[in-house]
Scaffold this motif. Structure first.
Motif, PDB file in Angstrom:
ATOM      1  N   VAL A  29      47.981 -17.317 -16.862  1.00 25.00           N
ATOM      2  CA  VAL A  29      48.644 -16.375 -15.949  1.00 25.00           C
ATOM      3  C   VAL A  29      47.811 -16.245 -14.680  1.00 25.00           C
ATOM      4  O   VAL A  29      46.680 -15.766 -14.727  1.00 25.00           O
ATOM      5  CB  VAL A  29      48.796 -14.988 -16.622  1.00 25.00           C
ATOM      6  CG1 VAL A  29      49.533 -14.027 -15.689  1.00 25.00           C
ATOM      7  CG2 VAL A  29      49.536 -15.117 -17.949  1.00 25.00           C
ATOM      8  N   PRO A  30      48.375 -16.673 -13.541  1.00 29.30           N
ATOM      9  CA  PRO A  30      47.635 -16.562 -12.279  1.00 29.30           C
ATOM     10  C   PRO A  30      47.278 -15.105 -11.991  1.00 29.30           C
ATOM     11  O   PRO A  30      47.984 -14.195 -12.434  1.00 29.30           O
ATOM     12  CB  PRO A  30      48.635 -17.073 -11.232  1.00 29.30           C
ATOM     13  CG  PRO A  30      49.691 -17.797 -12.000  1.00 29.30           C
ATOM     14  CD  PRO A  30      49.704 -17.244 -13.374  1.00 29.30           C
ATOM     15  N   TYR A  31      46.219 -14.914 -11.231  1.00 30.27           N
ATOM     16  CA  TYR A  31      45.749 -13.545 -10.986  1.00 30.27           C
ATOM     17  C   TYR A  31      46.797 -12.675 -10.297  1.00 30.27           C
ATOM     18  O   TYR A  31      46.782 -11.466 -10.441  1.00 30.27           O
ATOM     19  CB  TYR A  31      44.435 -13.590 -10.196  1.00 30.27           C
ATOM     20  CG  TYR A  31      43.283 -14.062 -11.060  1.00 30.27           C
ATOM     21  CD1 TYR A  31      42.882 -13.297 -12.162  1.00 30.27           C
ATOM     22  CD2 TYR A  31      42.634 -15.265 -10.811  1.00 30.27           C
ATOM     23  CE1 TYR A  31      41.850 -13.739 -12.988  1.00 30.27           C
ATOM     24  CE2 TYR A  31      41.600 -15.706 -11.620  1.00 30.27           C
ATOM     25  CZ  TYR A  31      41.220 -14.939 -12.717  1.00 30.27           C
ATOM     26  OH  TYR A  31      40.220 -15.367 -13.521  1.00 30.27           O
ATOM     27  N   ASP A  32      47.709 -13.299  -9.553  1.00 27.63           N
ATOM     28  CA  ASP A  32      48.721 -12.464  -8.882  1.00 27.63           C
ATOM     29  C   ASP A  32      49.955 -12.211  -9.759  1.00 27.63           C
ATOM     30  O   ASP A  32      50.941 -11.669  -9.305  1.00 27.63           O
ATOM     31  CB  ASP A  32      49.124 -13.093  -7.543  1.00 27.63           C
ATOM     32  CG  ASP A  32      49.708 -14.490  -7.718  1.00 27.63           C
ATOM     33  OD1 ASP A  32      49.625 -15.023  -8.858  1.00 27.63           O
ATOM     34  OD2 ASP A  32      50.240 -15.045  -6.733  1.00 27.63           O
ATOM     35  N   ARG A  33      49.926 -12.678 -10.998  1.00 25.18           N
ATOM     36  CA  ARG A  33      51.086 -12.441 -11.873  1.00 25.18           C
ATOM     37  C   ARG A  33      50.709 -11.560 -13.062  1.00 25.18           C
ATOM     38  O   ARG A  33      51.255 -11.697 -14.149  1.00 25.18           O
ATOM     39  CB  ARG A  33      51.636 -13.772 -12.423  1.00 25.18           C
ATOM     40  CG  ARG A  33      51.965 -14.833 -11.382  1.00 25.18           C
ATOM     41  CD  ARG A  33      53.078 -14.391 -10.446  1.00 25.18           C
ATOM     42  NE  ARG A  33      54.252 -13.950 -11.176  1.00 25.18           N
ATOM     43  CZ  ARG A  33      55.186 -14.776 -11.632  1.00 25.18           C
ATOM     44  NH1 ARG A  33      55.070 -16.069 -11.431  1.00 25.18           N
ATOM     45  NH2 ARG A  33      56.224 -14.312 -12.282  1.00 25.18           N
ATOM     46  N   GLN A  34      49.782 -10.649 -12.846  1.00 20.82           N
ATOM     47  CA  GLN A  34      49.241  -9.899 -13.984  1.00 20.82           C
ATOM     48  C   GLN A  34      50.238  -8.928 -14.623  1.00 20.82           C
ATOM     49  O   GLN A  34      49.992  -8.387 -15.699  1.00 20.82           O
ATOM     50  CB  GLN A  34      47.939  -9.176 -13.593  1.00 20.82           C
ATOM     51  CG  GLN A  34      46.790 -10.138 -13.331  1.00 20.82           C
ATOM     52  CD  GLN A  34      46.506 -11.070 -14.508  1.00 20.82           C
ATOM     53  OE1 GLN A  34      46.352 -10.623 -15.638  1.00 20.82           O
ATOM     54  NE2 GLN A  34      46.468 -12.380 -14.263  1.00 20.82           N
ATOM     55  N   GLN A  35      51.406  -8.760 -13.970  1.00 22.82           N
ATOM     56  CA  GLN A  35      52.417  -7.888 -14.601  1.00 22.82           C
ATOM     57  C   GLN A  35      52.910  -8.478 -15.925  1.00 22.82           C
ATOM     58  O   GLN A  35      53.498  -7.778 -16.744  1.00 22.82           O
ATOM     59  CB  GLN A  35      53.591  -7.595 -13.646  1.00 22.82           C
ATOM     60  CG  GLN A  35      54.467  -8.777 -13.302  1.00 22.82           C
ATOM     61  CD  GLN A  35      53.902  -9.610 -12.123  1.00 22.82           C
ATOM     62  OE1 GLN A  35      52.712  -9.519 -11.792  1.00 22.82           O
ATOM     63  NE2 GLN A  35      54.740 -10.403 -11.496  1.00 22.82           N
ATOM     64  N   LEU A  36      52.632  -9.763 -16.135  1.00 23.27           N
ATOM     65  CA  LEU A  36      53.056 -10.405 -17.389  1.00 23.27           C
ATOM     66  C   LEU A  36      52.199  -9.998 -18.582  1.00 23.27           C
ATOM     67  O   LEU A  36      52.559 -10.208 -19.732  1.00 23.27           O
ATOM     68  CB  LEU A  36      52.980 -11.936 -17.247  1.00 23.27           C
ATOM     69  CG  LEU A  36      54.188 -12.618 -16.644  1.00 23.27           C
ATOM     70  CD1 LEU A  36      53.910 -14.115 -16.536  1.00 23.27           C
ATOM     71  CD2 LEU A  36      55.437 -12.381 -17.476  1.00 23.27           C
ATOM     72  N   ARG A  37      51.057  -9.417 -18.264  1.00 26.80           N
ATOM     73  CA  ARG A  37      50.115  -9.024 -19.299  1.00 26.80           C
ATOM     74  C   ARG A  37      50.750  -8.170 -20.405  1.00 26.80           C
ATOM     75  O   ARG A  37      50.583  -8.447 -21.588  1.00 26.80           O
ATOM     76  CB  ARG A  37      49.023  -8.206 -18.612  1.00 26.80           C
ATOM     77  CG  ARG A  37      47.666  -8.495 -19.052  1.00 26.80           C
ATOM     78  CD  ARG A  37      46.698  -7.488 -18.412  1.00 26.80           C
ATOM     79  NE  ARG A  37      45.709  -7.207 -19.435  1.00 26.80           N
ATOM     80  CZ  ARG A  37      44.731  -8.065 -19.729  1.00 26.80           C
ATOM     81  NH1 ARG A  37      44.593  -9.182 -19.039  1.00 26.80           N
ATOM     82  NH2 ARG A  37      43.891  -7.794 -20.696  1.00 26.80           N
ATOM     83  N   GLY A  38      51.490  -7.154 -19.969  1.00 24.80           N
ATOM     84  CA  GLY A  38      52.126  -6.232 -20.925  1.00 24.80           C
ATOM     85  C   GLY A  38      53.050  -6.987 -21.849  1.00 24.80           C
ATOM     86  O   GLY A  38      53.061  -6.784 -23.070  1.00 24.80           O
TER      87      GLY A  38
END
Ligand SMILES: Nc1nc2c(ncn2[C@@H]2O[C@H](COP(=O)(O)OP(=O)(O)OP(=O)(O)O)[C@@H](O)[C@H]2O)c(=O)[nH]1
Ligand SMILES: [Mg+2]
Length: 470
Positions: A425-434
């Motif tokens: 997950v690229p650093y600017d797509r961290q919303q995927l974390r959840g």
């Protein structure tokens, strides 16, 4: 709607034992109709039955039996004749009085009128309704009403009224109303006739409706309007389901009152309604298993099935049942303490096939084993069930240990399909974390120049989707 009658109405159940229906099935079906009646606050004080080859086309029974029913309901032929005078709509009703008795074959001499021991004699207070354990035509209903002078409800009408009273969500209300209106259309002419025959009976009209206002065109418009509303809601539901598509999903299905909602509560800690009445649940509820699992497993609770479920209802609840269709696993719940459980299992299996869920993997749960009797009886029943259905689980939703074991079984069912893999997950797509933490078991998290690398165990579909999104 708080329109339940405050005092129980008194009713007679009538049923014809047709060829091919054995005594046990016949008795079970009548007992079920009595329970359905009770759910509506109706006290069944007597049962009138007859063995026939077919339902008599005019009024179910032949004239002799009909006279018995009339006597029971407490009306004399003279009263009926008096009431019918000047009504002038007999063209629509077939003759009841013909010497018809054996048009349909021999009548039995088995007990025809059974008074319920627990209740007062039917003559003491008036009987206000006749419940028919068959689906009957509008003219049969009309003839029976004429003959008895009281409200007549067939099985479908009884079930529809229960659904109407128990529907809570907007979708369930709309679904029920459509079927109810469709049921009403062919009966309208018979009832309307320029006078309002509305009574304070069981199948009360919806708020503000009366037979007079509800002409057919209005009904059709209303059905169209409700169908449009429902379609919009179905679209919403589809979107929600699509979001859950790559999750592990289990659906509770089974006969009404089998204990689905009780299991839902026990497995998810949710507060869904549990009640000892038929069709307590009409809406679908979806909740994650508790204790929480990684990945999450979603469980859904939905409307129950019943023998001779009106077809319109199956269709209209199809969107509700889609949740079951899309599940990876069905928990088919059976009330093992019900003497009629085999028939209930068969009905459920048939309805599942009918809605296209015949091929979804299924785990059979024989519930309420605590209710079969002494510890010895329970042991014997458990053994018999396990011999016949070796794959099934025998349990009590009321025993926490049983629920824990079921929970573990569900988790292991879904772990079998899990695969290990990495998602970057690229650093600017961290919303995927959840999403990753909800949908996967995260085994390791590491970092490089481009982003975070999650090593996970997840369903292959989930992995694929996350990789596409990342
Ligand atoms: N003794 C016993 N009673 C149970 C068990 N499971 C459920 N019940 C009772 O059975 C009745 C019906 O339970 P529900 O969970 O509402 O049944 P349901 O399958 O959701 O029924 P519908 O929503 O009407 O389709 C309630 O009174 C429950 O308390 C069990 O394992 N043992
Ligand atoms: Mg329920």
């Amino acid at each position: 709607m708080s329109d339940s009658p405050p005092v129980p109405l008194r009713a007679v159940v009538v049923a014809v034992q047709l060829p091919g229906v054995d005594d046990q099935a016949f008795a079970a079906s009548i007992a079920e109709l009595r329970r359905l009646g009770r759910t509506l606050g109706v006290n069944v004080v007597a049962t009138v039955t007859q063995r026939r080859q077919t339902l008599h086309p005019a009024a179910l029974f032949g004239s002799g039996k009909l006279a018995e029913l009339q006597a029971l309901v407490g009306r004399t032929a003279a009263q009926i004749a008096g009431q019918e005078d000047g009504e002038g709509d007999d063209d629509e009703a077939e003759a009841i009085d013909a010497s018809d008795d054996d048009a349909g074959g021999s009548e039995s001499d088995a007990p025809m009128v059974e008074l319920e021991a627990s209740d007062e004699a039917p003559g003491v207070a008036p009987i206000e309704a006749v419940l028919v354990d068959h689906d009957i035509s509008p003219s049969q209903a009309r003839n029976l009403e004429k003959a008895t002078g009281v409200e007549v409800m067939d099985r479908t009408a009884v079930i529809l009224e229960i659904f109407r009273r128990h529907a809570r969500s907007r979708a369930a209300k709309a679904q029920v109303e459509i079927v109810r209106l469709q049921y009403l259309v062919p009966r309208l002419r018979e009832q309307g006739k320029g006078k309002d025959r509305q009574r304070g009976g069981i199948g009360g009209k919806g708020a503000g409706e009366s037979s007079l206002e509800l002409d057919r065109r209005k009904i059709r418009d209303r059905i169209a309007e409700l169908t449009r509303e429902l379609e919009a809601m179905a679209e919403e539901q589809r979107t929600q389901r699509a979001r859950r598509q790559d999750m592990s999903r289990v659906a509770l299905v089974g006969y009404t009152n089998a204990g689905k909602s009780t299991l839902m509560r026990a497995l998810t800690g949710s507060e869904v309604l549990v009640a000892d009445r038929l069709f307590a649940t009409l809406d679908t509820t979806v909740r994650p298993l508790v204790p929480a699992t990684r990945p999450r497993v979603l469980l859904s609770d939905t409307v129950g099935f019943i023998d001779k479920l009106p077809h319109g209802l199956v269709n209209s609840f199809k969107s509700t049942l889609d949740e079951a269709l899309e599940a990876g696993l069905l928990l088919q719940v059976v009330d093992a303490s019900d003497p009629n459980f085999e028939r209930q299992l068969q009905v459920t299996t048939e309805v599942l096939a009918e809605i296209g869920a015949g091929d979804v993997p299924r785990l059979l749960l024989f519930n309420k084993i605590d209710r079969v009797g002494s510890p010895e009886a329970e042991e014997a029943a458990t053994r018999a069930l396990s011999e016949r259905w070796p794959e099934a689980i025998v349990l009590s939703a009321r025993r926490p240990d049983d629920v824990t074991q079921l929970h573990a079984r569900l988790v292991s069912f879904f772990t079998r399909d899990l695969v290990e893999g990495e998602v970057r997950v690229p650093y600017d797509r961290q919303q995927l974390r959840g999403e990753i933490f909800a949908g996967c078991e995260v085994l390791e998290e590491s970092y490089d120049d481009l982003g975070v690398i999650f090593r996970v165990r997840a369903r292959p579909e989930m992995l694929e989707r996350l990789r596409a999104a990342a």
